[in-house]
Design an enzyme around this catalytic site. Structure first.
Site, short mmCIF file in Angstrom:
data_model
loop_
_atom_site.label_atom_id
_atom_site.label_comp_id
_atom_site.label_asym_id
_atom_site.label_seq_id
_atom_site.Cartn_x
_atom_site.Cartn_y
_atom_site.Cartn_z
N ASP A 15 0.80 -1.24 0.00
CA ASP A 15 0.00 0.00 0.00
C ASP A 15 0.83 1.29 0.00
OD1 ASP A 15 -2.26 -1.47 0.00
OD2 ASP A 15 -2.77 -1.15 2.11
N HIS A 74 30.11 3.80 -2.48
CA HIS A 74 28.65 3.92 -2.51
C HIS A 74 28.02 3.85 -1.13
CE1 HIS A 74 28.47 2.74 -7.05
NE2 HIS A 74 28.82 3.99 -6.84
N ASP A 125 28.56 13.53 -0.14
CA ASP A 125 28.28 13.61 -1.58
C ASP A 125 26.77 13.69 -1.69
OD1 ASP A 125 27.85 13.23 -4.28
OD2 ASP A 125 29.28 11.58 -4.49
N ASP A 173 25.19 17.85 -8.04
CA ASP A 173 26.01 16.74 -7.53
C ASP A 173 27.29 17.32 -6.94
OD1 ASP A 173 27.23 14.31 -7.09
OD2 ASP A 173 27.45 13.77 -9.20
N HIS A 184 38.01 5.58 -9.58
CA HIS A 184 36.87 5.99 -10.41
C HIS A 184 37.27 7.10 -11.38
CE1 HIS A 184 36.23 9.68 -7.99
NE2 HIS A 184 36.36 8.94 -6.90
N HIS A 193 31.35 12.90 -14.99
CA HIS A 193 30.27 12.33 -15.82
C HIS A 193 29.39 13.48 -16.24
CE1 HIS A 193 27.75 12.84 -12.23
NE2 HIS A 193 28.74 12.30 -11.54
N HIS A 216 23.74 10.93 -13.44
CA HIS A 216 24.67 10.42 -14.46
C HIS A 216 23.91 10.59 -15.77
CE1 HIS A 216 27.06 7.75 -11.43
NE2 HIS A 216 27.15 9.02 -11.17
N GLU A 218 35.36 15.49 -10.20
CA GLU A 218 35.30 14.89 -8.87
C GLU A 218 36.45 13.93 -8.57
OE1 GLU A 218 32.15 11.92 -8.34
OE2 GLU A 218 31.29 12.56 -10.24
N TYR A 238 41.37 7.48 -1.71
CA TYR A 238 40.76 6.61 -0.69
C TYR A 238 41.84 5.65 -0.20
CZ TYR A 238 37.10 8.57 -3.54
OH TYR A 238 36.32 9.46 -4.24
N ARG A 286 37.02 13.18 -1.37
CA ARG A 286 36.58 13.49 -2.74
C ARG A 286 36.13 14.95 -2.73
NH1 ARG A 286 33.66 9.54 -3.51
NH2 ARG A 286 31.53 10.21 -3.14
N GLU A 288 34.00 17.42 -5.33
CA GLU A 288 33.21 17.36 -6.57
C GLU A 288 32.47 18.66 -6.82
OE1 GLU A 288 30.05 14.38 -6.53
OE2 GLU A 288 29.99 14.43 -8.72
N1 GLY Z 1 26.88 11.11 -6.52
C1 GLY Z 1 27.14 10.32 -7.63
C2 GLY Z 1 28.37 10.71 -8.28
O1 GLY Z 1 29.12 11.50 -7.77
O2 GLY Z 1 28.63 10.29 -9.36
MN MN Z 2 29.22 12.75 -9.53
MN MN Z 3 28.52 12.95 -6.32
#
Ligand code: GLY
Ligand code: MN
Ligand code: MN
Length: 465
Positions: A40, A247, A264, A275, A358, A362, A369, A412, A416, A433, A435
């Site tokens: 529900d 993540h 983030d 972002d 990474h 993006h 993304h 970004e 780490y 990080r 960004e």
């Molecule tokens: N928050 C997702 C990224 O930085 O790609």
């Molecule tokens: Mn990002």
């Molecule tokens: Mn991000």
């Protein structure tokens, strides 16, 4: 629908799509389905980005059909007093042409009977491939109905084409209306980061038990306070070693004096994402090793920002980042030059990868993304092969996308450091990080997220306040 925007914006986008469908083309674009969370209870509804891009319409259960001649049909929820008492007002097909500028509109209950008729005598059916579960078989079902009428003289479409290829290219370059919303979203998110930083230091100063969720609450407060509909993605609020989990989500971990916090998070405003990542000392003062790594990541981001300009390639900011990080990892002793060699070796063998795994950015837009090819379309046939030094896999490379004014991307870089033998212990469990969101212009890129400071001294200053 965004009330301040005249529907001509969406009509113009539909006309641009129509012009690319070719003779006898027709395009079908559904919005997103509603999804149940548990009994529900539904997930908060979020429209489909392609559908919204072409309609400005946010109700569920809706479809757009656009012909090559530029005729648009909308299928939407019919007016229904009882349902509207429970779920809210519906626009309804009668009001849709005037409100949305579509040529005609019908109840979505008529989709199954009308769609085959719309497809009849068309040459090519376009729809977004591999984005809506079950769409392919629904199109197939409508085509079967057209085929059943072939003996009465109907022509059945012969070709199916992916509408994503058309829409992705359009969405990749943002217009003035989109950029204005994205700047506003970025400003709201920047304020949210400031609020979270200040709250962290204030709670620690007051001797309180600070948890990741306390800072998540500050972010949400600021997003909603300024009209954002929801976070653009699950916010990451990571205390201490949690920052090394890429993540990680905002959870219950304590935020301790002396640790770093990585946040983030970005809001979605009127269909557009922001972002931002900031990493800051929970108590407002960087320790020596934290500051050394922070300044290295920041220097790599400065290099990436300088490489983000019209005419450069999408991959250039990443390459600039890696060069700075590789040198810094050697200088700070996280990589041993006796084992890995000089900076060129570190880059060639990707020895930095355990600390930076990474990409540096993006596309950003309606989706965090965002859509858009990362390969330059005019050079897609130029394939080169190389061996990945870590996995040994053969990688096929195609020339990276050339940046053009109006494209929006994130920058970004990060580092780490998990507990690792041979790495000075002072750096263990630090995850950083930084960004920001950048609009490509003819000159230097425009950083739209810099209302929240990024220099270590400036962060310390605002956390003292
Ligand atoms: N928050 C997702 C990224 O930085 O790609
Ligand atoms: Mn990002
Ligand atoms: Mn991000």
């Amino acid at each position: 629908m965004d009330a301040s925007t005249s529907y001509t914006l969406y009509a113009e986008r539909r006309a641009r799509v129509a012009a690319q469908l070719g003779d006898g083309g027709i395009a079908i674009i559904p919005t997103a389905p509603e999804r149940q969370r548990n009994r529900d209870s539904d997930f908060l509804y979020r429209h489909d980005s392609y559908f919204y891009y072409l309609s400005g319409f946010t109700e569920p259960n809706a479809w757009l059909v656009i012909t090559a001649e530029g005729h648009t049909t909308l299928f939407c929820q019919p007016k229904d007093l009882e349902r509207e008492i429970w779920d809210g007002i519906r626009l309804g097909p009668q009001a849709a042409p005037e409100t949305l500028g579509v040529d005609e509109a019908f109840s979505v209950a008529e989709l199954e009977t009308r769609l085959p008729r719309l497809l009849e005598n068309r040459h090519t059916v376009w729809y977004p491939f591999a984005t809506h579960t079950g769409l392919e078989s629904r199109v197939d079902g409508w085509l079967q109905k057209v085929r059943a009428r072939v003996r009465f003289g109907a022509l059945c479409p012969e070709t199916q084409r992916d509408l994503c290829s058309v829409l992705d290219e359009m969405r990749l370059v943002k217009d003035a209306h989109e950029l204005a919303i994205m700047r506003r979203a970025a400003q709201i998110s920047a304020r949210a980061h400031i609020r979270a930083m200040q709250r962290s230091a204030a709670m620690l100063r007051a001797g309180q038990d600070v948890r990741e969720y306390h800072l998540d609450a500050e972010l949400l407060h600021e997003f909603r306070q300024h009209g954002s509909q929801y976070p653009a993605y699950g916010s990451i609020v990571a205390a201490g070693a949690n920052a090394c989990v890429l993540h990680y989500r905002a959870d219950t971990a304590p935020i301790r004096d002396g640790e770093l916090v990585l946040i983030d998070a970005g809001c979605e405003l009127d269909g557009y994402a922001s972002d931002i990542t900031r990493t800051f000392p929970a108590n407002g003062r960087f320790s020596g090793p934290q500051r050394a790594l922070y300044d290295l990541v920041l220097a790599s981001q400065h290099a990436a920002v300088a490489a983000t300009r019209a005419g450069a390639r999408f991959v250039d900011p990443h390459d600039a980042t890696v060069k700075v990080l590789a040198q810094g990892l050697l200088d700070l002793g996280l990589l041993d030059k006796n084992k890995v060699g000089g900076v060129d070796d570190v880059i060639a063998k990707r020895s930095y990868f355990p600390f930076y795994m990474h990409r540096t950015g993006h596309w950003l837009g309606m989706d965090v993304h965002d859509c858009g090819s990362y390969v330059e379309p005019s050079e897609v046939g130029q394939v080169s092969e190389r061996q990945d030094p870590l996995s040994g896999e053969t990688i096929k490379d195609r020339p990276s996308r050339v940046l053009r004014p109006g494209m929006v991307l994130t920058i970004e870089p990060g580092l780490y450091v998990r507990p690792t033998e041979g790495v000075p212990e002072a750096f263990w469990n630090i995850g950083i990080r930084i960004e920001d969101d950048a609009v490509v212009t003819d000159g230097e890129c425009e950083l739209i997220t810099r209302d929240v400071p990024v220099e270590a001294d400036a962060i310390e200053a605002l956390m003292r306040g």
